[in-house]
Design a protein around this motif. Structure first.
Motif, PDB file in Angstrom:
ATOM      1  N   LEU A 119      -9.230 -12.099  -6.959  1.00 56.71           N
ATOM      2  CA  LEU A 119      -9.956 -12.560  -5.776  1.00 56.71           C
ATOM      3  C   LEU A 119      -8.932 -12.994  -4.735  1.00 56.71           C
ATOM      4  N   SER A 120      -9.011 -12.411  -3.539  1.00 59.94           N
ATOM      5  CA  SER A 120      -8.015 -12.709  -2.506  1.00 59.94           C
ATOM      6  C   SER A 120      -8.678 -12.807  -1.141  1.00 59.94           C
ATOM      7  N   GLY A 121      -8.101 -13.636  -0.284  1.00 61.36           N
ATOM      8  CA  GLY A 121      -8.665 -13.831   1.047  1.00 61.36           C
ATOM      9  C   GLY A 121      -7.591 -14.071   2.078  1.00 61.36           C
ATOM     10  N   GLY A 122      -7.974 -13.911   3.359  1.00 61.35           N
ATOM     11  CA  GLY A 122      -7.005 -14.107   4.424  1.00 61.35           C
ATOM     12  C   GLY A 122      -7.599 -13.959   5.798  1.00 61.35           C
ATOM     13  N   ALA A 123      -6.840 -13.288   6.674  1.00 58.85           N
ATOM     14  CA  ALA A 123      -7.203 -13.206   8.085  1.00 58.85           C
ATOM     15  C   ALA A 123      -8.467 -12.399   8.338  1.00 58.85           C
ATOM     16  N   ASP A 124      -8.880 -11.577   7.358  1.00 61.76           N
ATOM     17  CA  ASP A 124     -10.097 -10.775   7.563  1.00 61.76           C
ATOM     18  C   ASP A 124     -11.378 -11.583   7.325  1.00 61.76           C
ATOM     19  N   LYS A 125     -11.251 -12.886   7.091  1.00 56.33           N
ATOM     20  CA  LYS A 125     -12.373 -13.831   7.015  1.00 56.33           C
ATOM     21  C   LYS A 125     -13.275 -13.630   5.798  1.00 56.33           C
ATOM     22  N   LYS A 126     -12.762 -13.011   4.757  1.00 60.81           N
ATOM     23  CA  LYS A 126     -13.581 -12.764   3.574  1.00 60.81           C
ATOM     24  C   LYS A 126     -12.729 -12.836   2.314  1.00 60.81           C
ATOM     25  N   ILE A 127     -13.398 -12.943   1.180  1.00 63.46           N
ATOM     26  CA  ILE A 127     -12.758 -12.828  -0.120  1.00 63.46           C
ATOM     27  C   ILE A 127     -13.061 -11.437  -0.652  1.00 63.46           C
ATOM     28  N   SER A 128     -12.015 -10.718  -1.042  1.00 65.30           N
ATOM     29  CA  SER A 128     -12.172  -9.390  -1.625  1.00 65.30           C
ATOM     30  C   SER A 128     -11.951  -9.483  -3.126  1.00 65.30           C
ATOM     31  N   GLU A 129     -12.767  -8.738  -3.875  1.00 63.38           N
ATOM     32  CA  GLU A 129     -12.666  -8.706  -5.332  1.00 63.38           C
ATOM     33  C   GLU A 129     -12.094  -7.361  -5.755  1.00 63.38           C
ATOM     34  N   TRP A 130     -11.028  -7.395  -6.572  1.00 62.27           N
ATOM     35  CA  TRP A 130     -10.318  -6.183  -6.976  1.00 62.27           C
ATOM     36  C   TRP A 130     -10.265  -6.084  -8.491  1.00 62.27           C
ATOM     37  N   PRO A 131     -10.151  -4.864  -9.029  1.00 63.15           N
ATOM     38  CA  PRO A 131     -10.009  -4.708 -10.485  1.00 63.15           C
ATOM     39  C   PRO A 131      -8.557  -4.874 -10.904  1.00 63.15           C
ATOM     40  N   THR A 132      -8.334  -5.449 -12.079  1.00 61.10           N
ATOM     41  CA  THR A 132      -6.996  -5.398 -12.634  1.00 61.10           C
ATOM     42  C   THR A 132      -6.764  -3.985 -13.134  1.00 61.10           C
ATOM     43  N   SER A 133      -5.542  -3.479 -13.027  1.00 58.81           N
ATOM     44  CA  SER A 133      -5.224  -2.086 -13.326  1.00 58.81           C
ATOM     45  C   SER A 133      -5.280  -1.806 -14.812  1.00 58.81           C
ATOM     46  N   GLU A 134      -5.602  -0.557 -15.185  1.00 56.99           N
ATOM     47  CA  GLU A 134      -5.547  -0.155 -16.577  1.00 56.99           C
ATOM     48  C   GLU A 134      -4.119  -0.219 -17.111  1.00 56.99           C
ATOM     49  N   ASP A 135      -3.139  -0.192 -16.228  1.00 54.99           N
ATOM     50  CA  ASP A 135      -1.746  -0.294 -16.645  1.00 54.99           C
ATOM     51  C   ASP A 135      -1.394  -1.690 -17.121  1.00 54.99           C
TER      52      ASP A 135
END
Length: 621
Positions: A327-343
């Motif tokens: 979960l990450s956030g910043g200047a785009d005014k939102k929190i983005s949710e990302w998958p952890t890599s299969e690697d």
């Protein structure tokens, strides 16, 4: 350079490789490190803040609540979210200045936040209600907050006024005067307690100090913005400021109180690193930078295994409680949710066994058995052997003219052959004999094939009356309708439906990612045909990102209904998506990225497939 190569063709009916026969492009250096293509499409986005999001923390499931997230922003407010549903639960109002920091207590009962006026607020972690405000906790901005472990019952606050203050939290929802105030000799950028409360790490613009109680027993020079500990408290990571865009690892020397750097710094970011976080198992590190990127690192071998790109500077990052999401956030005014890599899995062979076991459970859970086909017809459809499938179904219909299932199955076969008129005729006959789930599905698919989208919606809606309210069958029908709409060139609506389904509770996310990946490849091919190469790169990147969820899973066996109905080559889907991305990068002029992606694919595929891939790549020009 003259481009004469044709892209890999992934047809609606079946996929096939069109191998070029052209001159050798270049000699490939097998030692080249695989490039990481930034993922720009998050799984979800949490949008409601009115300004930059600078702080995020996760509250583990407890006290009857599901996993939740709290976020802080320059808009002066915190927001409490349900991570399972994505719903914002509460706007937490109370600050009179821009929020700069927040922290959650280990037991989830407290939330603390600080702002640019030096104000510190304590909130109820269960309800989000304001409990106490200290108007002038600091004489400058509060840059960082951190709770100790439950046994220590303390809150540390670091400020631009060059002090770190320790607040006693033993009396719930009542912060007294600070127990200690530490003069740190510079702006305090980050404060972090070790998990067992043995140490407090403090970083300023020019050094890192490790405190044991109020005694500073180690001092490392260098300016940093962020700190995080491994779960066992044996290692500390620091993220550099404008003078040093690296991540450094620190460990205490055996039988001493002296801390020293371990190994070489992790390099990759090209601006200051505002936040770093380690997952609960201590295997992964995430870093957020003003270079608009979040990087995921495997701690064991120090490898950067994934990049997630925001549209603006990134200020904060953390992991979900289970470590499967970032979960990450910043200047785009939102929190983005990302998958952890299969690697992220260890390369010791345990991954394959784990994933196969998960796939087996997934297959058992997902099994819908919608298509009432005998094994001969099913196997013929999977193999693309239309004469055999048609012959068997003709015999069934000749033997029983009222066999509605045989008419529906023959409609599917006719649809695979793109004989839409005959497919519709058989579907209508099936429904006229006996309305059924497969009959209405076959009619909806046939009408979409004839581009009669409005008419197709009726049989798909009627099909829902025959699912017996079984959730898995409802979801399967939803996806079939989305695919049929896509086949009728209703691409935007189809992709929207898939995203909507993926956000639902109790849904099979693997099948959603499979459908998304396949259709994204289709969109990428359409973009290639229109010479819109950058657009193609975006679609193929989304396809490869989705495919990380089922990489090496036997999806062609688990989800063979899609093979039967649409002829999808699921066994090769991951490789096709990656090869098409490689080709699109070449056409877009990103030669270096294409070469490095090729090596990444070579590193992951089986040995018996590498010769064909090398020949394909060598023929690009």
């Amino acid at each position: 350079m003259t481009w004469t190569h044709e892209p890999i063709c992934l047809d609606w009916q079946a996929s096939s490789f069109k191998t070029p026969h052209h001159a050798h492009l270049c000699n490939f250096d097998s030692t080249t490190m695989a490039a990481l293509v930034p993922n720009t499409i998050p799984i979800r986005a949490f949008e409601n803040h009115g300004d930059r999001v600078v702080a995020v923390a996760v509250l583990k499931p407890c006290y009857g609540y599901d996993e939740r997230m709290v976020t802080g922003s320059y808009d002066g407010m915190l927001r409490l979210w349900d991570l399972k549903t994505g719903v914002m639960l509460k706007k937490m109002e109370g600050h009179r200045s821009r929020v700069r920091a927040l922290a959650v207590s280990r037991d989830g009962q407290w939330i603390a936040s600080g702002d640019e006026s030096g104000e510190l607020i304590a909130w109820d972690g269960r309800t989000g209600e304001l409990r106490q405000t200290i108007n002038k906790a600091h004489d400058g901005w509060i840059f960082s907050l951190d709770f100790s472990s439950d046994s220590c019952e303390a809150l540390a606050s670091g400020s631009s006024d060059t002090t770190t203050k320790i607040w006693n939290t033993w009396n719930r929802f009542s912060l007294k005067e600070p127990q200690h105030s530490i003069n740190c000799g510079g702006k305090v950028r980050c404060v972090r307690y070790s998990p067992v409360c043995e140490y407090l790490a403090i970083t300023t613009d020019h050094d890192i100090r490790i405190y044991h109680g109020t005694y500073c027993n180690s001092w490392m020079m260098g300016g940093n913005y962020s700190l995080t500990w491994t779960p066992d408290g044996t290692r500390l990571f620091s993220g550099g400021n404008e003078a040093d865009f690296t991540i450094r690892e620190w460990s205490v020397l055996w039988n001493t109180s002296t801390w020293q750097q371990v190994g070489e710094p992790r390099k990759g970011h090209f601006k200051n690193i505002h936040a770093i976080s380690v997952n609960s198992s201590g295997t992964l590190l995430a870093s957020a930078s003003h270079d608009n990127r979040v990087r995921l690192w495997r701690i064991s071998d120090r490898q950067n295994i994934a990049i997630f790109k925001h549209s603006g500077e990134v200020n904060c990052v953390t992991f979900s409680a289970d470590g499967k999401r970032i979960l990450s956030g910043g200047a785009d005014k939102k929190i983005s949710e990302w998958p952890t890599s299969e690697d992220a899995f260890p390369e010791d062979g345990s991954k394959d066994g784990l994933m196969k076991e998960q796939a087996t459970h997934q297959a058992q859970a997902y099994s819908v058995n919608v298509l009432a086909m005998n094994s001969t017809v099913r196997n013929a459809c999977i193999a693309g052997d239309w004469p055999t499938a048609e012959k068997v179904l003709n015999l069934d219909i000749d033997a029983d003219a009222k066999d509605h299932a045989a008419y529906a199955n023959r409609a599917f076969v006719m649809a695979r052959k793109c004989n839409w008129g005959q497919a519709l005729q058989d579907a209508i006959q099936s429904v006229s004999i006996q309305p059924s789930l497969v009959g209405h599905i076959s009619k909806g698919i046939a009408l979409c094939g004839k581009k009669q989208v409005l008419a197709a919606r009726i049989p798909f809606d009627l099909a829902s009356m025959f699912t017996n309210r079984d959730l898995k069958t409802d979801h399967f029908l939803f996806l079939i309708k989305a695919i049929a709409l896509f086949n009728a060139n209703e691409h935007q609506e189809a992709m929207l439906r898939i995203r909507e389904l993926a956000a639902c509770p109790d849904v099979d996310l693997i099948v959603c990612h499979i459908v998304e990946a396949y259709l994204r490849v289709q969109l990428g091919n359409i973009s290639l045909e229109g010479t819109r190469y950058n657009e193609a790169v975006e679609h193929f990147t989304a396809a490869t990102n989705a495919s990380t969820f089922f990489y090496k899973l036997p999806i062609h066996l688990t989800y063979d209904e899609f093979v039967v109905l649409f002829g999808w080559d699921l066994k090769s889907l991951w490789q096709i998506a990656n090869q098409q991305l490689c080709y699109a990068l070449f056409r877009a002029g990103s030669f270096g990225a294409a070469v490095e992606l090729y090596q990444s694919i070579m590193d992951k595929i089986d040995e018996d497939m590498k010769a064909d891939l090398h020949a394909w790549f060598a023929a690009l020009e």
